[in-house]
Every structure is written in C-alpha cells, then in structure tokens.
Enzyme design. Structure first.
Site, PDB file in Angstrom:
ATOM      1  N   ARG A 133     -53.154 -41.026  31.393  1.00 56.02           N
ATOM      2  CA  ARG A 133     -53.125 -41.517  32.587  1.00 56.02           C
ATOM      3  C   ARG A 133     -52.409 -41.714  33.548  1.00 56.02           C
ATOM      4  O   ARG A 133     -52.279 -41.588  34.488  1.00 56.02           O
ATOM      5  CB  ARG A 133     -54.882 -41.162  33.017  1.00 56.02           C
ATOM      6  N   TYR A 164     -50.818 -40.149  50.790  1.00 56.12           N
ATOM      7  CA  TYR A 164     -50.920 -41.732  52.384  1.00 56.12           C
ATOM      8  C   TYR A 164     -50.901 -42.870  51.216  1.00 56.12           C
ATOM      9  O   TYR A 164     -51.541 -42.996  50.511  1.00 56.12           O
ATOM     10  CB  TYR A 164     -52.573 -41.179  53.014  1.00 56.12           C
ATOM     11  N   PRO A 165     -50.159 -43.732  52.004  1.00 58.47           N
ATOM     12  CA  PRO A 165     -50.709 -45.276  51.325  1.00 58.47           C
ATOM     13  C   PRO A 165     -52.143 -45.577  52.045  1.00 58.47           C
ATOM     14  O   PRO A 165     -52.537 -45.523  53.315  1.00 58.47           O
ATOM     15  CB  PRO A 165     -49.376 -45.963  52.012  1.00 58.47           C
ATOM     16  N   MET A 166     -51.851 -47.155  51.240  1.00 57.22           N
ATOM     17  CA  MET A 166     -53.981 -47.792  52.112  1.00 57.22           C
ATOM     18  C   MET A 166     -53.686 -49.577  51.339  1.00 57.22           C
ATOM     19  O   MET A 166     -52.543 -49.850  50.531  1.00 57.22           O
ATOM     20  CB  MET A 166     -54.825 -47.205  51.335  1.00 57.22           C
ATOM     21  N   LYS A 220     -56.409 -52.389  51.296  1.00 57.38           N
ATOM     22  CA  LYS A 220     -57.622 -53.445  51.382  1.00 57.38           C
ATOM     23  C   LYS A 220     -57.852 -53.664  52.874  1.00 57.38           C
ATOM     24  O   LYS A 220     -56.475 -54.909  52.240  1.00 57.38           O
ATOM     25  CB  LYS A 220     -58.128 -53.857  50.027  1.00 57.38           C
ATOM     26  N   HIS A 261     -67.029 -45.907  44.723  1.00 56.36           N
ATOM     27  CA  HIS A 261     -66.045 -44.888  44.889  1.00 56.36           C
ATOM     28  C   HIS A 261     -65.336 -44.252  44.654  1.00 56.36           C
ATOM     29  O   HIS A 261     -65.581 -42.157  44.593  1.00 56.36           O
ATOM     30  CB  HIS A 261     -65.487 -46.053  45.115  1.00 56.36           C
ATOM     31  N   GLN A 308     -55.885 -36.544  40.961  1.00 55.63           N
ATOM     32  CA  GLN A 308     -55.748 -37.768  41.908  1.00 55.63           C
ATOM     33  C   GLN A 308     -54.412 -38.479  41.121  1.00 55.63           C
ATOM     34  O   GLN A 308     -54.565 -38.782  40.222  1.00 55.63           O
ATOM     35  CB  GLN A 308     -56.921 -38.244  42.846  1.00 55.63           C
ATOM     36  N   SER A 328     -64.832 -47.936  51.548  1.00 48.61           N
ATOM     37  CA  SER A 328     -63.819 -47.420  52.614  1.00 48.61           C
ATOM     38  C   SER A 328     -64.237 -48.276  53.871  1.00 48.61           C
ATOM     39  O   SER A 328     -62.988 -48.370  55.324  1.00 48.61           O
ATOM     40  CB  SER A 328     -63.539 -46.313  52.482  1.00 48.61           C
TER      41      SER A 328
END
Lengths: 276, 276, 276, 276, 276
Positions: free
Chosen positions: C152, C166-168, C170, C193, C206, C244
């Site tokens: 992985r 997309y970037p994210m 917390k 999640h 993903q 989220s």
C-alpha cells in the site's frame, strides 16, 4: 408574498462601477496625434453618456494603485448597462485601459420604517399576510411610496469633487448575525445609523445600491463631498454605531476626484482634470 | 449502504461553467474579414452544441470585469464535458478568450423529504439498514423516484434573458455546523427554504448542481429570470431563512444576459446580442 | 522517542502533483510538423516514466480553468521528484505549459489502531516510553508493519478513468481542535471515518499522502473511479462523519480523466484522449 | 525598559529568502554559449557570496510550482542584504528569474528561561525594573548572554541536502491568544516545545529568525536534514504540542534540495545539482 | 455634532505610499545614455518634490519581492497627491516601474485624552452636546489644539536610514470589538500603548495616518530608525499591550532604506543608494 421579516426595497438606476488602470507606458508610446484623436473620441463618448432621463456616467481619477480611472454608469436597466460596457470596450482608448475590478448593483432604498408601518396599518384593517387582499393592498402602498421617493431612486449624480466608493455586507456570524435579529431591532439600529448621516447633511451626498444576486457584496456605497476629510470623519463616527460595530463588514475603499468628460484629454496628457 | 444521516441525491446533466474575458484589444487588431470568419465559426459551433438529448450550451454576456462571456455546458457525462472544453479551446475565437474562472458540477436533486419517507416505510416493513434486503428495496425506490423526476434532472435550459450564477456551501463552523444538525432539523429547514422559492414560481427558474468532489464549493445555483430585480428580491428574502441565516455561505456572483448563438457575431462586433 | 499522542506513520512514494494550463493559442501557432514532433517527444518521455519499481507518472486531462493537464509523479525520493520536475521543464512541449499549481507530499499510512496496540503491548511487557529498550522494541514492531503494508506504500496507480485530487487539513480552531483531542478519541473517529470508505470498496481507490513540512496542507487525497458520481456520493457521505463535520478542512478540488501517455498527441490535437 | 512580559531576544544575521521561478522557456531560447556565459557568471557571483564572517548565500532547487530556485542570504545588516538583492537583480541570469515571493528577517534567539532568571536575580538584589540601575544590570547580563550564544546567532548554514522553510505566527484569537498568556505559561510551553526538537537532534538543524516589523509573519523557520521524512515527522509531532495546538499558525511551506553554487550551470542545463 | 463615543482627530498632510517593482530586465535592455537620461530626469523630479511647506517625497529602496522602490508623498490635499501620482506616471522612468500596491491616507492625531477633557470641561460649564453653544465651544477648543500640535500634523519626514511601513485595524470581532468598548476603556488602553512608544523615544520616529474612507485599512504607520532591530523590539513589545493583544490587526509590512533623491541614478545603476 410580503414577508414581515424582510424590509421592502425600492429600486432605481442600474449601476456599473468600472475601475481601470491606464497603461501609461503604451499610451505614451503612441504618436501625439493618435493620442489626441483617441482622447477626444473617448471624451465625446463619455459626454454623450450624460443623457439625463436615460442615465449618466461619472468619470473619476483615482488615487493609488487600485486603478487610475473609475467610470460609474447609471442606466435604466441591465441591457443599457451592457451597452455602456460594450461602448467603453470599443473606444480607441480601450486598449490602454486595463479593467482592475467592477461592481454591479441597482440603486436601492431600504424601507425599514415604512415596511413596519404598512404591516401595522394592514393588520389594523384586519388583513392577513399571504391573502390576496393583503398582498394587493401592500403592493398599492408600495406603488405610492415609489412615486414619493422616485427622485431619490432616479437621482442625478452629485457634482462634488471627491468621491468615495466601497461595498459592504451585514455580518452573518455564528454569534452575531444581522439576519437573525428581529425586524424591530434591525429597524431601530438602522434608524440610529441614519441619524449620524443626517449630521453630515449638506457636507456629503450618499447613494446606496443593492448588489445581492449581482455581485460579491450585499451593498455598494458612493459618497460625494467637497472635502475628503468628511469621508473619514463620517465613516469613523459610524463605526461606533451599533449597526456597524457588530454587523458592518466593509470591502475595499476606492477614492478619487470627479471630473468633467471634456477634461479627459487633459487628464490623458498628464494634468489633474477639473470638475466644471 | 444508505446512511440515514445523508439525504439521497439524484443526478442529471454534467455541467461546466466557463467564464471568459474577451481580449477586445487583440480582437480589434484583426482584419475585419478575419474577425467575421472566426465569429461565424464560433457561432456555428455553439449552435451545433444545442443538441437536445445530448445536451446544450447557454451563452451569456456578462456584466462587470469578472468576464465578458459565460458558456454553460450541459452534457451527459464528464467525457462529453471534456470534449466541449476542448472544442471551445480550439475555436478560431479561442486565442481571444481568456479563461477567468470555471465551475464543474452535476445537476442534482436533494431529496430530504423522500429520503426520510423511504427510511420510514422500509422500517415499517421491518427492514434494517445495511441488510441486503433493505439496500435493494431502497435502490428500487430510488429508481422509481429517478423516473418520476427525470424531467428536472435532464431539463432544457430556460429561455429567459437574465442569468445569475453563484456557488455556495453549507457552513461547517465551530458553533453552527450544518452537518452536525439532525436529519429532521435539516429537512425542516430545507422545506421552509423551498417555500420561499415557490413564492417566486413563474418569475424565476432555478437549476441546482452538486460540486462536492469536483470543485471548490458544494453546490452551484443558476437562476434565470426576465427581470433581474427578481434575483435581488428572492436572494434577499432567502437570507432571512433559517437555513441561510446560519448555514448559507455564498461565493462570487456572476450576472449577465443570455443570448442566442447566432447573435455571437453581433456581440463580437460590439452590439448587445439578443435572445431570440 | 515514540510519543504516545502521535499516531505512527509509514511512508512510501514521494509524490509531486503538477497542474498545467496548455497555452493552446501559442501551441496552435506552431507549424503542424513542429507540434507533431514536440507531442511525440512528450509522449515518449511520459511513457518512459512508467518504470514500475522506480515509480510512474499519471497524466490527467482536467475539467475547468484550474488547469488542462495534471501530471502525478510517484518516485522513490525527492531527488527523483526533482529530476522528474526538471525533465518536464525541459520538454519541447514545456514552453506551452504554464504551471498553475502543484502539491508535494509522500504516500502515508496513518496507524491509529496499530500505534495504540503497540503502546499497550510494550506497556504490558513492562517497558517504558523513552527507555532504550522501549524505543528499540517499538522500532522493531514498526519495521514488521512496514513489510506487511509495503504494497500500500508502494502501490501502482489505479487504472481508472476518473481522478479527483484535493488537499486537506485537520481543523485547529479555538473551540474544536483535532490536535487537542485525546488519542483514543481521534482513533475512534478515524475508525468510523474509514468505515464509510469501505462501503465504497471496489468502486473507488484512494491514495493518501502526507504533506506536513512539504506543502501548505497537511494531507493530499487522490481518488480514482470509473464513475465520477462516486466521488460526490462518497465525499458527501463522509461530510456527515464526526471527523469531517468538526475537523475536516478541504482545499481546492481538481477533477479530470486519466489517459495513457501514448494518447498525448491525440489530446494535443484536440481530441479527448483515451485510457488504454 | 525591560518589560517583564516580554522575553528578551538576541539578534544575529540579517536574512533574506528569495524565491524565483526560472523562465525556462526564455532561457532555452538563448544560444548555448550565451547560456553558458550567464550560468558561469551567476555561479561565480553565488560562490563569491560564501564569505564566512561577512555572511553566505544558500542556493536551493525547489520542488513544485512556488518557485524553482531559492536563495537564502545571511548578511551582517540590511545594507548588506540590500546589496545582495541588487547583485542578484543585475546578474546576466536575472532576466530569466521571476521573483515569486520573499521573506525578510533577522536570526533570533528567544530567551524565555533566561529572561525569567535575570528578572528574578535582579529582584533578589533589590533592583526595580525601570530604575537606571536595574536597566544597566539587565543590559550587562544580556551582553554576557550574547557572547555565550554568538555561535548560534552567527552560525554557518548547515551543509545538509534537504531544506524546509516556513513562516509562522503565534495565534492572537478572541479566545486563545498567545500574547495574553502569562509569561510563566508561555515559558513553560516553549520549554516543552523545545524538548521535541531535542529528540530530533543530530537528524535536523534549525534556524529561527524574527520578522516582526519586517515581513508579514512573526517568525521564519529553516530546517536542514539529510532525509526529508524527518521534516514531516518532526513537524507532525510538534503539532500535538500545547504551544502549537492552540497558538501555532503556519504559513506556506517551501521544500527543496540544497546545492553548491558551482553546480548552478549543471542545474540550468537541466540536471539535478549536487551538494558537494 | 461631537459624539462623545468618538475620539476627536486632527488632520495634516495627505499621504500616498506608492510601491513599485523595478523592471530591471527591461531597464538593463536600454542603452546606457538612455538610462542615464531617464535616471537623471527622475532624480530631478524627485528632488523637486522636496518643497517644504508644499510637502515632500521620501524615496525608499525596499527589501524583498513586494517592491523595489517605495515613494511616500506628503502633500497639502488630494489634488496635490493626484498631481504627484500623475507626475510619477509620466516620468521617463515610469515604463520601468510596476505598481505593486499603494496606500492613501491623511496624517492624523487621535485625541483620546483631549476629547475626554473637553467634554468634561464643557459639561462643567453646563453646556449640553448637540446645542449650538456646546458645538461652537467644542470647535473653538479644537482650533486651539490644532494650533498647538500643528508641528506634528505638518512635520518634515525624519531623515533616518531605515523605514518600516504597515497598515492596521482595530479588531471588530464577535467577542472582542474595539468599537464596542466604552470611551474610557479605549482611552486607558491607548494611553498605556503610548507609554511603550515613549520608551523608544530618540531611537524611532513614528507617523500615524488615518485611512478610513480612503483605503482598505483604518490606519497606516510609518516608522523611521537608524537601526532596524528597533522596529522588531518595539513592535514585539507592543504586541503584549492590551490594545494590541486583543484589538491590533496588522497588514503587510514593508521595510527598506531611505535614500536621497540625488542617489537615484546610483541605485538604478545597481548600487545601494545613500542617505545624505
């Protein structure tokens, strides 16, 4: 339906603010007679836009880097605004103008007091919101108001030297939220807000336009004065106003000197243009 | 799995909004016959994009500096959107168009009421979420719904003069957070929100598209009306709505006049193009 | 030292996302044989970047104005990423590509469950964090994990048509702050999640990469699917997730169609390129 | 006056970070011998900037679109920084460098512990802040400190391959506000923060510089490491730190590979330049 | 009307900050004699702007990428500022200057103490705000003040080497809101704020100008010092001030070296220009 939470508004001129930077470098590179020809054509087109009942266009030379030239177009509808935008885009001067920003709106009178009064009066007559009778009576009252204030909806731009434009919102925060305040509270705060403006009567003219649905802020404010210090004093004082303290969000400010279309060639030749 | 916190959605057209600034200066520098040829080719390509079941493209001339020309492409899938994007990029007109922004989305119906009802009905039949039976029954119900509303998923763009586009989010704040509200609360607020829209029925058409996973806002809203003041009145009234007061976040607003593809050459020659 | 507040991570490919706008106007101005030559060279270089154990490069044609072409480079380290960046910068096609944005990261597996379990196990053996024994035992456990999940960390990019990036972050707010939540709480939310993701198994792949210290967001997410509606459904459902709802901050979204390097000349000639 | 709320700082090198995009397209269009000449001149000028006591300049090739080339100038004062900036602006290479951003700061040691200790000691001697005696004694102590740590104020840039730069602020929010925390609390948090850094001793070098009054963030952080994963691990771990959880605000991150000035021509010819 | 919530202000010079990037590349491409001619003309125009009672212009060479050259124009009114802006736009040097940003403001003294005292005194005389008598008496007091402080309103720019400029706001948040604080509280905080400044007397000069109604921030601050470390120390110390902790919002910071107009040609030839 006339929603009792919503202040009624009356609408006048459609308005387009166009901010341009002058490409001085490329403009200077033109031959003098070519510059002359283009400057005179632009001056004539702008002068031709002073058409009274059909609307008018206010030219402003701006301070700072946000733009050199501001054109404020007042027109009867969006068709006529689009025509004005295209007319400017096709001037011989246009290749030397670079659009930096703009604002699309419609002159608006917000009627907190009047809205409350009409709702009360119709309630006093036993009419209920949402019924055909109520709505027709309300519409009739509004038509009446519109006649009464049409001079403020379709006004001539004030012939004062200094101009200040800025867009604004009412704050919609997690704790403080204008749209969650009761109608009566909002009405009270707007009344108090209006009083400050009245202390400056005679020294400043104001045009409010609504931009909800048209542009990125809810309202646009144009101020006109002989002395620019008045802008600073007025807006500073208003900042202590309950409506502004908690709910006023202000966008960028644009400042400059109004001038007469016939002065455009003088301006393009490097002199400060006059307002005649 | 059909998560009971999540309102089901149905999907229709894939949509691409393309905003362009016209490079008037360079366009004007072309010879007249060259301009004519390019304008006519572009008009033909746009006209050829009106293909009914295959989708359509709406041209809009915009007010202000955010762009001059807006193309709204409705297509069957992303492959077809990509083909439309490439077709525009390769027009003889393309070198005179500068992309200022865009929006990628899919026409969406959000089904709060229906979702709640199906969950109740299946619970009433003793089915449990996550079981194969439940999921199959749910899927079957949704297929049924999809047939019923397919006219709204695959609609023809409304032939109205004025267009307003804006993207929006539901607020996810530290105190107020749409996604933390219970399903029933969200459903109640959306119902109330929808009622305001219905007061404007006949005066405005609305297309909602979902952009989660595709673009920087969660939804896009296109409004079509004969009179642009309706946009202002409708959106202002909605701002007093519980769903909007606390949870509505609005992006930039784009406004303009829809026109017919065959009018493109007229537009490129400086006249306001008509909607025929 | 293995800090018990911090979930351990394992690292794989170094990743560079490069978004480019194609300068169609200048590209079209080239002669046909020149275009052919440059397109073929670029296609060959991209094809040569599919090197299995050395990494690979995924080309994507993007929807909207944020870019036309996205290249996702997977490489063994930053030296090799830098080499890939320079190789692209020196293509005969490069003068016709304008970098609009980029993202630098490293493929990452975040191990909430595993971290908790190892800390417990070593505590059960009477070892104390910070001691040499503890740290050595912990490192040994992690080496073991790394072998187990290396597939992985060093995966082949999924050969699916639609791509979403997309970037994210917390959220680190004054009231809600991911990094102030206890380890167990964070672990519980991440577990929940992950469950949503598993409902979409088979329909979407993903790749998560970590960007702390490298770029302006904490993580990057790449999704691959046959049907783009899956992106919308998955991300919408996740938005109702506790992790989220309160802690997910999402950057811009990029969407497009993966294609084969050999299709690049077709793309540059204006056709939608295929994934073979 | 030495304000007991304010940690004393000691200052060293003046620092200018310059980020440039290489205009590859225009660079490639030069003839080979012209490129050679300009590349060699730039390499010589950069090499000449390694002047030990007078300062030095670190060249870095960057990953991603934020820039290709980062130059970090360490100099004795702002006069010398300005001279360095002008020297770069006038290189034969300069027309092919486009400044994307920059950062102006001064190497800084923040002395929470020491400040507290000196205040205590002088209080123990019966001296009172604000009196001439106190201030003179304090200044004398600081002079002493300055000698002791001058190696950290006027250090040589670490010769490690990977570089990470980011600016940061301490949060000044409505609920959480670094500057409203008591001195002792701030000191305690900074101490804990420093401990994490020490776990990474040997694997990473850090240079902190202060930018209050000079640039848009309060501090700049430069990290140097052999393995870039160390940046990610270190900064991630620090994010769980009390000082970072609530008060750390981070600007954009810049990442790349340090190289030797003599390798510049190789870089400009498209190869990854080495650090020798 | 003199609103007792609002501190009175006195106004002096109208000020325009203009930040420019020098287009070094195009400047260098000019022939040497052409450069000489343009540099000398610009130096003469700038020197001619040192007109004492009519105002003056301060040239600053800036550090970093936000600009190379800063011109600070002090003039009697907006007409004269507009003339200065046009004069710069028409220099032979102008095509090689690119405006990056600007700031429009008016030198301002904010009079918290004095305002409070006058209100008290007039109340002591039994006068009531809003009455003609009160307003006339207040205006008379202000005229008196204006004479007393006219040296600070119409000052000569300090001839110190290092310059720091930044704009700022007073925070108007949902919890902390400067404009909602009582007059006495604001006065107390401003007094304390001023005390810090006085510790730095002799080492730094400060000019405050008001921009409400003119630009996007409420105030602009110019600092002048021989040693730039003083800027860092002063602003850092002020950050612990109650007025700054909760209410100070700071915009971008601009830093550089003041020089004499006659040194401009030297600067444009690549040397650090001196302040004579």
């Amino acid at each position: 339906m006339h929603d009792p939470r919503v202040p009624e508004t009356l609408e006048g001129w459609s308005v387009l603010h166009q901010m341009f930077r002058v490409r001085w470098r490329e403009w200077e590179a033109l031959g003098e007679s070519d510059r002359d020809r283009r400057a005179r054509e632009a001056a004539e087109v702008l002068a031709g836009m002073q058409q009274g009942a059909e609307g008018s266009t206010v030219p402003v030379t701006m301070l700072g880097h946000k733009g050199d030239l501001l054109l404020i177009h007042f027109r009867k509808d969006f068709e006529a605004l689009q025509a004005a935008q295209l007319a400017v885009a096709r001037l011989g001067l246009a290749p030397f103008l670079e659009a930096t920003t703009s604002f699309v709106s419609i002159v608006e009178l917000g009627l907190y007091e009047m809205t409350g009064r009409i709702h009360q009066r119709l309630a006093g007559q036993g009419l209920e919101p949402g019924t055909e009778e109520f709505e027709a009576a309300f519409d009739a009252e509004m038509k009446e108001q519109e006649k009464r204030v049409s001079g403020r909806l379709w006004l001539e731009p004030p012939a004062r030297r200094h101009v200040c434009f800025y867009p604004m919102n009412k704050h919609r925060g997690e704790a403080k939220n204008w749209y969650a305040e009761p109608f009566a509270e909002r009405g009270r705060m707007m009344l108090e807000h209006g009083k400050i403006g009245r202390h400056y009567a005679g020294r400043v003219n104001q045009i409010i336009s609504g931009a909800i649905g048209f542009d990125d802020w809810e309202w646009g404010v144009d101020l006109f004065a002989d002395d620019p210090v008045v802008f600073k004093k007025l807006i500073y004082e208003m900042r202590f106003d309950e409506a502004s303290v908690w709910y006023g969000e202000f966008g960028p400010f644009y400042t400059g000197l109004q001038f007469s279309p016939s002065e455009l060639p003088k301006y393009l030749a490097g002199a400060v243009p006059a307002l005649q």
